[in-house]
Enzyme design. Structure first.
Site, mmCIF file in Angstrom:
data_model
loop_
_atom_site.group_PDB
_atom_site.id
_atom_site.type_symbol
_atom_site.label_atom_id
_atom_site.label_comp_id
_atom_site.label_asym_id
_atom_site.label_seq_id
_atom_site.Cartn_x
_atom_site.Cartn_y
_atom_site.Cartn_z
ATOM 1 C CG HIS A 49 -37.825 -133.437 54.643
ATOM 2 N ND1 HIS A 49 -37.304 -134.539 55.283
ATOM 3 C CD2 HIS A 49 -38.805 -132.985 55.459
ATOM 4 C CE1 HIS A 49 -37.938 -134.746 56.428
ATOM 5 N NE2 HIS A 49 -38.867 -133.817 56.551
HETATM 6 C C1 LIG Z 1 -45.935 -132.669 56.616
HETATM 7 C C2 LIG Z 1 -44.553 -132.170 56.891
HETATM 8 C C3 LIG Z 1 -43.892 -132.555 58.042
HETATM 9 C C4 LIG Z 1 -42.605 -132.108 58.291
HETATM 10 N N1 LIG Z 1 -41.995 -132.478 59.453
HETATM 11 C C5 LIG Z 1 -40.741 -132.040 59.707
HETATM 12 C C6 LIG Z 1 -40.091 -132.388 60.921
HETATM 13 O O1 LIG Z 1 -40.664 -133.041 61.788
HETATM 14 N N2 LIG Z 1 -38.820 -131.953 61.099
HETATM 15 C C7 LIG Z 1 -38.150 -131.232 60.149
HETATM 16 O O2 LIG Z 1 -36.979 -130.926 60.347
HETATM 17 N N3 LIG Z 1 -38.750 -130.870 59.014
HETATM 18 C C8 LIG Z 1 -40.027 -131.236 58.782
HETATM 19 N N4 LIG Z 1 -40.658 -130.830 57.639
HETATM 20 C C9 LIG Z 1 -39.907 -129.973 56.701
HETATM 21 C C10 LIG Z 1 -39.696 -128.560 57.214
HETATM 22 O O3 LIG Z 1 -40.891 -128.035 57.736
HETATM 23 C C11 LIG Z 1 -39.171 -127.721 56.062
HETATM 24 O O4 LIG Z 1 -37.992 -128.344 55.560
HETATM 25 C C12 LIG Z 1 -38.810 -126.302 56.433
HETATM 26 O O5 LIG Z 1 -39.877 -125.639 57.090
HETATM 27 C C13 LIG Z 1 -38.442 -125.544 55.173
HETATM 28 O O6 LIG Z 1 -38.062 -124.241 55.501
HETATM 29 P P1 LIG Z 1 -37.929 -123.151 54.350
HETATM 30 O O7 LIG Z 1 -37.584 -121.870 55.017
HETATM 31 O O8 LIG Z 1 -37.034 -123.671 53.290
HETATM 32 O O9 LIG Z 1 -39.376 -123.071 53.668
HETATM 33 P P2 LIG Z 1 -40.857 -122.970 54.294
HETATM 34 O O10 LIG Z 1 -40.847 -123.228 55.759
HETATM 35 O O11 LIG Z 1 -41.709 -123.840 53.447
HETATM 36 O O12 LIG Z 1 -41.247 -121.433 54.077
HETATM 37 C C14 LIG Z 1 -41.369 -120.847 52.812
HETATM 38 C C15 LIG Z 1 -42.388 -119.729 52.915
HETATM 39 O O13 LIG Z 1 -42.315 -118.920 51.747
HETATM 40 C C16 LIG Z 1 -43.633 -118.580 51.341
HETATM 41 N N5 LIG Z 1 -43.579 -118.320 49.902
HETATM 42 C C17 LIG Z 1 -43.326 -119.194 48.914
HETATM 43 N N6 LIG Z 1 -43.322 -118.571 47.717
HETATM 44 C C18 LIG Z 1 -43.590 -117.277 47.975
HETATM 45 C C19 LIG Z 1 -43.731 -116.135 47.134
HETATM 46 N N7 LIG Z 1 -43.555 -116.230 45.808
HETATM 47 N N8 LIG Z 1 -44.035 -114.953 47.697
HETATM 48 C C20 LIG Z 1 -44.219 -114.850 49.055
HETATM 49 N N9 LIG Z 1 -44.096 -115.908 49.891
HETATM 50 C C21 LIG Z 1 -43.770 -117.101 49.354
HETATM 51 C C22 LIG Z 1 -44.460 -119.804 51.701
HETATM 52 O O14 LIG Z 1 -45.822 -119.462 51.803
HETATM 53 C C23 LIG Z 1 -43.828 -120.225 53.023
HETATM 54 O O15 LIG Z 1 -44.456 -119.596 54.102
HETATM 55 C C24 LIG Z 1 -41.949 -131.251 57.368
HETATM 56 C C25 LIG Z 1 -42.627 -130.835 56.227
HETATM 57 C C26 LIG Z 1 -43.914 -131.287 55.976
HETATM 58 C C27 LIG Z 1 -44.587 -130.852 54.724
#
Ligand SMILES: Cc1cc2nc3c(=O)[nH]c(=O)nc-3n(C[C@H](O)[C@H](O)[C@H](O)COP(=O)(O)OP(=O)(O)OC[C@H]3O[C@@H](n4cnc5c(N)ncnc54)[C@H](O)[C@@H]3O)c2cc1C
Ligand code: SF4
Length: 499
Positions: free
Chosen positions: A436
């Site tokens: 997270h």
């Molecule tokens: C194993 C696991 C289980 C989890 N379980 C839960 C749960 O049950 N409940 C919960 O609330 N949270 C859970 N989480 C956490 C949750 O999924 C994340 O906190 C959330 O998805 C983060 O959202 P975000 O938009 O910050 O980033 P992300 O969802 O990680 O999205 C970021 C995106 O940006 C893309 N990206 C990165 N850098 C670049 C770049 N330079 N150029 C183009 N694209 C790029 C990546 O490929 C990715 O697709 C879990 C995480 C993991 C790893």
């Protein structure tokens, strides 16, 4: 010319958009959804691919390289903590465990007062409702609480500790138990299934296979982004607004690599990751932790939203065979003997509502470098949490609970488990993992103590917005995705007003 829809970048590209969103995870998808719904010309760039759930094989060695950043091998710079993050259309929502929980009101009030964001609790409350409806968030049905979770619940209840059910966003789940490797049954109501198709239907373009390396800017104002395809072809986008949604590691790394002025050193600072340690336990009867929904119950005995004396979230956890083998202590025959009892293994995790803060920087190509060390108070809390997890498992009837220190703590009684709270947690011992990341471009009114304002705009720059876990004003001490979806939605709505 690329029209609305999903496209994979194969060659050099030069594109224009009113708004370019970098990253298609929880935050980016929610922002793109709101922009597209309002008729704004929005282009989403995603470094991963659009994955077809039916092709998910439920095998660790195949799915980790497909769905996880660095094939699941990303760590903090010192190698001490594994940091799991996703890639592909839907980002980390593709492989996450679907737990959904709002941030507790006390913590929201703390964010409002400490960070000068008086309107945030009310705005988030409306956004939570909309997201919960969009993603069909509801309780995990009693019949779907698997044996691993039942044992955890029984243990917490036998000890008289605060515990309760968790909510999730699944529809059509058959309880296959492989959520962490992507859902082959497409039962996750996530960014990939719900928000991005809706954004595309409203006119959004999603281009996969593009890793953004820089925000292009002139005199502190964004003019677009620059990136590369997987084959190394250049991609240039001209856009009026740039929304960074590349996660709490990816977004600050991009800003650092882009050379924008960061007068107060806030870009990449205040990183929290909820480090977690695991306790395994053997039961006489089979547990078969791989069957059914992996996580559906929590214990909040050691958790408080704002009291640093209680900073550990306890919940059941399940490891697929390779991950379990890596974590189980011992070598050779002793290790084989333990793994041969995989069917009888239950596990729980102690996850820190961390006050330790790290920093994200970048290598020359804009890839994240994560500096983070667990401070002394958090290390003490982790020891306490691991001991408590062992107590829960023993109270549920485990023969033995094992904390995987380099010299494993094998605990058979409540007294032994309680005493394990005094054992020192050190760097690399026991192994920790974090799923997270958050807070590395935190929101706040004051540019001296926060990177973004209350609407998600980067302080000190123009037309650069952030819409991902980076915005969190602190650690949340619970599953963050619902809040990230909600913040992404709010950023999208704010941007609609000016785009
Ligand atoms: C194993 C696991 C289980 C989890 N379980 C839960 C749960 O049950 N409940 C919960 O609330 N949270 C859970 N989480 C956490 C949750 O999924 C994340 O906190 C959330 O998805 C983060 O959202 P975000 O938009 O910050 O980033 P992300 O969802 O990680 O999205 C970021 C995106 O940006 C893309 N990206 C990165 N850098 C670049 C770049 N330079 N150029 C183009 N694209 C790029 C990546 O490929 C990715 O697709 C879990 C995480 C993991 C790893
Ligand atoms: S448990 Fe449900 S959501 Fe998870 S992978 Fe299996 S069918 Fe999909």
């Amino acid at each position: 010319m690329i029209g609305p829809g999903f496209h994979h970048a194969e060659g050099p590209l030069r594109l224009e958009a009113r708004v370019v969103v970098v990253g298609s995870g929880a935050g980016g998808a929610a922002a793109a959804d709101r922009l597209a719904a309002a008729g704004v010309d929005v282009l989403v760039l995603e470094m991963g691919r659009q994955e077809a759930p039916a092709t998910f094989t439920q095998r660790e060695e195949q799915m980790f390289p497909r769905l996880f950043q660095d094939a699941g091998g990303r760590t903090t710079l010192d190698g001490a903590i594994t940091v799991l993050q996703g890639k592909g259309v839907g980002g980390s929502t593709l492989h996450n465990l679907n737990l959904c929980k709002r941030v507790e009101p006390e913590l929201l009030d703390r964010w409002a007062s400490d960070r000068g964001l008086p309107e945030l609790p009310q705005r988030l409350s409306a956004a939570y409702e909309a997201v919960e409806q969009d993603l069909s968030v509801g309780p995990v049905p009693e019949a779907m609480i698997n044996r691993n979770n039942q044992l955890f619940r029984a243990g917490a209840q036998a000890l008289g500790w605060a515990n309760g059910p968790l909510k999730h966003n699944r529809v059509g789940c058959i309880g296959s138990g492989f959520c962490e490797l992507g859902c082959a049954y497409n039962a996750k109501m996530n960014a990939a299934r719900v928000l991005l198709p809706r954004a595309v239907a409203a006119g959004a373009r999603v281009v996969t296979g593009v890793r953004v390396e820089r925000v292009r800017h002139r005199f502190g104002r964004a003019v677009g982004v620059r990136g590369v395809t997987a084959q190394g072809h250049p991609v240039t986008v001209d856009a009026r607004h740039v929304v960074l949604a590349a996660s709490a590691t990816g977004s600050p790394a991009l800003l650092v690599a882009s050379g924008l002025r960061d007068r107060w050193g806030q870009v990449g600072a205040h990183l929290h990751i909820h480090p977690g340690g695991t306790v395994g336990a053997l039961f006489e009867q089979p547990v078969r932790g791989w069957q059914g929904i992996p996580q559906s119950w929590e214990c909040t005995q050691l958790l408080h939203p704002t009291d640093p004396a209680r900073r550990v979230w306890l919940l059941p956890v399940f490891g697929h065979p390779v991950a379990t083998a890596a974590l189980l202590p011992g070598f050779g025959e002793a290790h084989t003997r333990l793994l041969s009892r995989f069917e009888h293994l239950a596990a729980a995790t102690a996850m820190l509502h961390d006050y330790s803060a790290g920093r994200v920087s970048a290598d020359r190509r804009g890839r994240p470098l994560i500096r983070y060390q667990v401070d002394a108070a958090d290390r003490a809390a982790m020891a306490q949490g691991l001991a408590a997890a062992a107590q829960i498992l023993l109270a549920a009837g485990a023969e033995v609970a094992v904390i995987p220190y380099a010299r494993p703590a094998e605990l058979r009684t409540q007294d032994e488990a309680r005493q394990a709270a005094d054992r020192a947690v050190r760097r690399l011992d026991p192994p920790l993992a974090a799923v997270h990341p958050m807070g590395s471009l935190r929101m706040g009114a004051d540019p001296r103590t926060s990177a973004c304002d209350g609407l998600g705009r980067l302080h000190g720059a123009r037309r650069i917005w952030v819409a991902d876990g980076s915005l969190m004003p602190s650690s949340t001490g619970g599953p963050p995705q619902l809040t990230i979806y909600a913040l992404g939605r709010l950023v999208g709505e704010a941007l609609v007003q000016v785009a």
